[in-house]
Design a protein around this motif. Structure first.
Motif, short mmCIF file in Angstrom:
data_model
loop_
_atom_site.label_atom_id
_atom_site.label_comp_id
_atom_site.label_asym_id
_atom_site.label_seq_id
_atom_site.Cartn_x
_atom_site.Cartn_y
_atom_site.Cartn_z
N VAL A 206 -28.25 -7.18 9.32
CA VAL A 206 -26.84 -7.09 9.73
C VAL A 206 -26.13 -5.96 8.99
CG1 VAL A 206 -24.62 -8.31 9.70
CG2 VAL A 206 -26.71 -9.53 10.35
N ILE A 207 -26.38 -5.84 7.70
CA ILE A 207 -25.76 -4.77 6.90
C ILE A 207 -26.15 -3.41 7.44
CG2 ILE A 207 -25.74 -3.68 4.62
CD1 ILE A 207 -26.07 -6.49 3.43
N ASN A 210 -24.35 -2.72 10.68
CA ASN A 210 -22.94 -2.38 10.44
C ASN A 210 -22.79 -0.97 9.87
OD1 ASN A 210 -22.05 -4.85 11.35
ND2 ASN A 210 -22.07 -5.80 9.31
N ILE A 213 -23.02 1.49 12.61
CA ILE A 213 -21.76 1.55 13.37
C ILE A 213 -20.72 2.37 12.62
CG2 ILE A 213 -19.84 0.15 14.24
CD1 ILE A 213 -21.87 -2.10 14.74
N LEU A 214 -20.63 2.17 11.30
CA LEU A 214 -19.65 2.93 10.49
C LEU A 214 -19.92 4.42 10.55
CD1 LEU A 214 -19.33 0.65 7.31
CD2 LEU A 214 -17.59 1.05 9.06
N GLU A 232 -26.87 2.70 2.83
CA GLU A 232 -27.87 2.52 3.87
C GLU A 232 -29.29 2.72 3.30
OE1 GLU A 232 -28.64 3.98 8.45
OE2 GLU A 232 -27.85 5.43 7.00
#
Length: 411
Positions: A206-207, A210, A213-214, A232
């Motif tokens: 999930v991290i 996300n 997406i950022l 990341e």
């Protein structure tokens, strides 16, 4: 075999070896002492015979034989010259001519005053008669002593084997009992690692999603972009670590999926190596195929074998010095597939060579952690995969300027 089983086996071997050594010394002592006692008693008996004969006057009127004792120890006396002359015996019998001839020939060959003719089971003593050049031959049959020694040896060997079997069972029982708490802790630890690794996979995924997406937004300054990229990178490293720990946890729990199929190992190596060419180029390295045999087939799990190849080539890319080649060889020999990856970089210390396939071990120079290094689980996973396929993996120093990892797999 996990580390606990290896520990049990080590304790078992040590315990049985120590007890076995003590028993071997004790039983050997009993045997040697018994042998010495029987030998001394036989020597004393023969000396008594010789003494009484030589001090008893006429040879044909010997008190020793007239007494008629020691019937269980057949004794013969002959006068030996050009011909053999029977003197006396405590059993009123003579030896067969062929037996006496063998004994006399043995004495003439060895020229000993005392000795044994084991083929005929006799001990002898010779007394020379200086006046006529003849000699008196005293013979004692040692069959009872030989039989006793053989029976003792068989009894001791049987007792040793039986005792070692009992000691083996007792040792195994006591070792299992003593290590029961450790085994429970070990199982709990393995279960915790497996559960934790499994639970961490989802939030890490999930991290990463996300973060991707950022990164799509362009309203960040350079520092913020750097923070996102570093987060990341470390999250990916953590996800890789979790997957590696989960893989090893499944192996420890004997819960590893193994999809057996026929695999073209040559094509699999080429496929993986091709994906690393861009990574090698970025690191100023060149992947070279020194020897590549085509259509080498083996049976195994495709995903596991692919992971094995990835680990070896990835390590070569991480720890190679720039401006060098990464050499890949793949060939068949003695009905085995040989796959090797050679990189130019700091050679692994030979003192650490036996430990590099253990978990969380990185050799101090070439395995030190850097921004691209792993956690010391890659080679442990590689070894696990190779063992799952009944193969062998090992390291060799490459001309004191690099490292070669070689994998052997059955065809």
């Amino acid at each position: 075999m996990n580390i606990l089983d290896k520990l049990k086996r080590k304790f078992f071997i040590i315990a049985v070896s120590l007890v076995g050594s003590v028993l071997l010394v004790v039983f050997s002592g009993i045997f040697l002492y018994s042998y010495r006692v029987l030998r001394i008693s036989t020597d004393d008996y023969l000396n008594t015979v010789v003494s009484e004969l030589l001090s008893g006057g006429e040879l044909y009127n010997i008190p020793f034989f007239l007494r008629g004792d020691n019937k269980s120890q057949p004794t013969f006396v002959y006068e030996i010259g050009d011909e053999y002359s029977f003197v006396a015996s405590n059993i009123n019998r003579k030896l067969k001519d062929e037996v006496l001839t063998k004994i006399v020939n043995h004495i003439n060959r060895h020229k000993d005053a005392k000795g044994y003719v084991l083929s005929e089971e006799f001990k002898y003593q010779v007394v020379s008669l200086e006046e006529n050049g003849k000699y008196i031959l005293f013979l004692v049959n040692i069959s009872p002593q030989i039989n006793m020694i053989q029976l003792l040896a068989k009894a001791l060997i049987s007792a040793f084997i039986f005792t070692m079997i009992i000691i083996g069972f007792i040792s195994k029982y006591l070792i299992d009992k003593a290590l029961e708490p450790v085994e429970h802790t070990w199982k709990d630890q393995k279960q915790f690692i497996a559960d934790a690794s499994h639970e961490l996979k989802t939030p890490l995924t999930v991290i990463l999603a996300n973060l991707k997406i950022l990164k799509k937004y362009d309203n960040y300054n350079n520092d913020q972009v750097k923070w996102i990229e570093n987060t990341e990178l470390e999250t990916k490293r953590m996800k890789d670590l979790v997957e590696e720990m989960l893989f090893l946890a499944k192996k420890d729990a004997n819960n590893m999926n193994f999809n057996l199929e026929k695999i073209n190992f040559s094509e699999l190596v080429e496929e993986v190596a091709l994906t690393f060419e861009s990574i090698a180029f970025e690191n100023d390295l060149n992947i070279v195929y020194k020897e590549m045999s085509e259509n080498l087939m083996t049976s195994g799990d495709r995903n596991q074998l692919k992971r094995l190849i990835i680990i070896l080539i990835d390590n070569a890319c991480k720890y190679s010095k720039p401006h060098n080649d990464i050499s890949i060889k793949l060939y068949e020999k003695e009905k085995k597939i040989f796959f090797s990856v050679t990189s130019i970089g700091p050679p692994i210390d030979e003192k650490c060579a036996n430990k590099i396939f253990e978990r969380f071990v990185r050799e101090s120079k070439s395995r030190s952690r850097n921004s691209e290094g792993g956690y010391g689980l890659g080679l442990a996973i590689a070894k696990t995969i190779v063992e799952n396929h009944h193969g062998r993996i090992y390291w060799k120093n490459y001309e004191n300027k690099g490292n070669t990892f070689i994998v052997e797999l059955p065809i």
